[in-house]
Design an enzyme around this catalytic site. Structure first.
Site, PDB file in Angstrom:
ATOM      1  N   ASP A   1       0.844  -1.195   0.000  1.00 21.02           N
ATOM      2  CA  ASP A   1       0.000   0.000   0.000  1.00 21.02           C
ATOM      3  C   ASP A   1       0.885   1.253   0.000  1.00 21.02           C
ATOM      4  OD1 ASP A   1      -2.437   1.302   0.085  1.00 21.02           O
ATOM      5  OD2 ASP A   1      -2.558   1.288   2.281  1.00 21.02           O
TER       6      ASP A   1
ATOM      7  N   ASP B   1       2.168   5.245  -5.428  1.00 22.53           N
ATOM      8  CA  ASP B   1       1.453   6.470  -5.059  1.00 22.53           C
ATOM      9  C   ASP B   1       2.281   7.695  -5.419  1.00 22.53           C
ATOM     10  OD1 ASP B   1       0.091   8.548  -4.027  1.00 22.53           O
ATOM     11  OD2 ASP B   1       0.062   7.860  -1.960  1.00 22.53           O
TER      12      ASP B   1
ATOM     13  N   HIS C   1      -8.207   9.715   4.435  1.00 18.20           N
ATOM     14  CA  HIS C   1      -7.538   8.741   5.310  1.00 18.20           C
ATOM     15  C   HIS C   1      -7.743   9.100   6.781  1.00 18.20           C
ATOM     16  CE1 HIS C   1      -5.000   8.187   1.594  1.00 18.20           C
ATOM     17  NE2 HIS C   1      -5.220   6.929   1.925  1.00 18.20           N
ATOM     18  N   GLY C   2      -7.717   8.081   7.631  1.00 16.06           N
ATOM     19  CA  GLY C   2      -7.794   8.313   9.077  1.00 16.06           C
ATOM     20  C   GLY C   2      -9.206   8.649   9.514  1.00 16.06           C
TER      21      GLY C   2
HETATM   22 ZN   LIG Z   1      -4.600   5.090   1.260  1.00 14.74          ZN
END
Ligand SMILES: [Zn+2]
Length: 281
Positions: free
Chosen positions: A79, A101, A175-176
């Site tokens: 990831d 990414d 995210h989070g």
């Molecule tokens: Zn992610």
């Protein structure tokens, strides 16, 4: 059974269901994920962050061994591979898929650096996920929830230019933990799905997005949903209840955390229709 992420997601795309990609941190969580997948007869994607373990090759190898022994199809995806070195380490360690990414870079740089990995990964039979637009952080949701969203036409162009196996899109998740209520731009998602044809789409920041939003996203054409925070929080909540009893059984500490983590994961497997979709070679 160890498979690539493309094998899992292309089936999900054809049959119109979603697949959970839980983030794992330890052997306990890996075993929990595989157990949930087997109990629900579901294909599964195990997401591993490069920074999560001090000895990534050992960790990935351990996952490979467990996945190979499993009765259900399992992919291991690195990831958020943020550097070429991270991606190389993931591949060398035995991931069957990597995420490149480069979503914080400009479009041309993202294309160039993603293509570089696709060329090499393809030769090795490894799938590649990339991200276009940028999924930000929930604690900065006021800004990140509405900026850098994926443009449908650009997404189609990106797929053509890079040859990626699947694409993570920014449509309002983060995210989070969310500071504020998540707003998902479903009109944008519809246009992305239409523009991207048969290429599976990925949603990062699944945690806290809500059942209704996530189920709708999957129905609309999202095939992979990344989950990290919410699974860990579910484990923590289960643990908190457990240790309220001053005489708690110390041997049940980790199993209690895992129960919370697993129950929440199983909930999403069923929500996305991933159960009973496992196949055998
Ligand atoms: Zn992610």
């Amino acid at each position: 059974m160890l498979v690539t992420m493309a094998e899992i997601l292309n089936r999900a795309r054809k049959e119109n269901y979603g697949v959970t990609a839980p983030n794992v941190q330890s052997e306990d969580t890996v075993r929990a994920v595989i157990k949930v997948a087997e109990e629900l007869n579901a294909p599964m994607i195990i997401d591993v962050n490069a920074f999560i373990h001090p000895d990534l090759p050992w960790f990935i190898n351990m996952i490979r061994e467990l996945a190979a022994l499993s009765t259900v199809p399992i992919a291991i995806n690195l990831d958020h591979g943020r550097s070429y070195e991270d991606v190389m380490l993931g591949i060398r360690s035995g991931c069957t898929s990597v995420m490149v990414d480069r979503s914080s870079l400009s479009y041309p740089e993202n294309v160039e650096q993603t293509k570089e990995v696709v060329k090499m990964a393809r030769a090795l039979g490894i799938s590649v996920e990339a991200e276009l637009g940028h999924v930000g952080m929930g604690d900065n949701y006021v800004v990140d929830g509405v900026s850098n969203l994926t443009e449908p036409e650009e997404a189609a162009k990106f797929i053509k230019e890079t040859g990626v196996d699947c694409l993570a899109v920014a449509i309002g998740t983060a995210h989070g933990r969310y500071k504020g209520t998540p707003h998902i731009d479903f009109d944008r998602l519809d246009k992305i799905v239409e523009a991207c044809g048969e290429v599976p789409l990925v949603l990062h920041g699944g945690s806290g997005t809500g059942d209704e939003n996530l189920a709708k996203a999957v129905r609309s054409g999202i095939q992979k949903v990344n989950l990290a925070t919410e699974l860990i929080v579910a484990g923590k909540e289960e643990l908190e209840k457990f240790i309220e009893d001053p005489n708690f059984d110390k041997w049940k500490l980790m199993p209690t955390f895992i129960k919370g983590y697993s129950d929440r994961l199983a909930h999403y497997v069923k929500l996305f229709g991933q159960n009973d979709k496992a196949w055998t070679k």
